[in-house]
Design a protein around this motif. Structure first.
Motif, mmCIF file in Angstrom:
data_model
loop_
_atom_site.group_PDB
_atom_site.id
_atom_site.type_symbol
_atom_site.label_atom_id
_atom_site.label_comp_id
_atom_site.label_asym_id
_atom_site.label_seq_id
_atom_site.Cartn_x
_atom_site.Cartn_y
_atom_site.Cartn_z
ATOM 1 N N MET A 149 22.333 -10.402 69.072
ATOM 2 C CA MET A 149 21.549 -9.953 67.759
ATOM 3 C C MET A 149 22.602 -9.878 66.728
ATOM 4 N N GLY A 150 23.791 -9.374 66.879
ATOM 5 C CA GLY A 150 24.929 -9.480 66.028
ATOM 6 C C GLY A 150 25.094 -10.836 65.239
ATOM 7 N N ASN B 141 16.822 -9.951 54.293
ATOM 8 C CA ASN B 141 15.657 -9.097 54.987
ATOM 9 C C ASN B 141 15.802 -9.355 56.707
ATOM 10 N N SER B 142 16.004 -10.374 57.101
ATOM 11 C CA SER B 142 16.052 -10.731 58.520
ATOM 12 C C SER B 142 17.244 -10.245 59.004
ATOM 13 N N LYS C 40 17.614 -7.651 62.075
ATOM 14 C CA LYS C 40 18.444 -7.538 63.178
ATOM 15 C C LYS C 40 19.540 -6.539 63.233
ATOM 16 N N LEU C 41 20.146 -5.961 62.404
ATOM 17 C CA LEU C 41 21.129 -5.071 62.567
ATOM 18 C C LEU C 41 20.004 -3.801 63.022
ATOM 19 N N ALA D 241 21.209 -1.820 66.373
ATOM 20 C CA ALA D 241 21.230 -0.528 66.472
ATOM 21 C C ALA D 241 20.382 0.390 67.537
ATOM 22 N N GLU D 242 19.183 0.178 67.443
ATOM 23 C CA GLU D 242 18.177 0.637 68.524
ATOM 24 C C GLU D 242 18.613 0.277 69.849
#
Length: 83
Positions: free
Chosen positions: A18-19, A31-32, A36-37, A41-42
């Motif tokens: 993800m990072g 925006n994408s 992803k960030l 975090a979630e």
């Protein structure tokens, strides 16, 4: 170029992926990148809860309430908390 998140590959490949995707989108699709960030975090909070044995909130299980649960358990350093 090597991702700034590559160090996570061995133990947290989902976070590393993800990072890395967020980095890929940084200059081409802001925006994408932010999405992803947010997912990063979630996922990080969910992994913390899982590894530390903290039950998610039974009612109103939102990201903010999961963070509050980690704070109540003393798993988030006071210097990392917003005032």
């Amino acid at each position: 170029m090597k991702s700034n998140y590559a160090f996570l590959n061995d133990h947290f490949p989902v976070l590393a992926g993800m990072g890395s995707l967020a980095e890929d989108y940084l200059y081409t699709d802001g925006n994408s990148c932010l999405i992803k960030l947010g997912l990063y975090a979630e996922t990080m909070v969910n992994l913390m809860m899982e590894f530390d044995g903290v039950a998610p909130p039974a009612v109103d299980n939102t990201h903010a309430n999961r963070i509050r649960a980690l704070k109540r358990e003393g798993l988030i350093s006071p210097r990392c908390q917003a005032h």
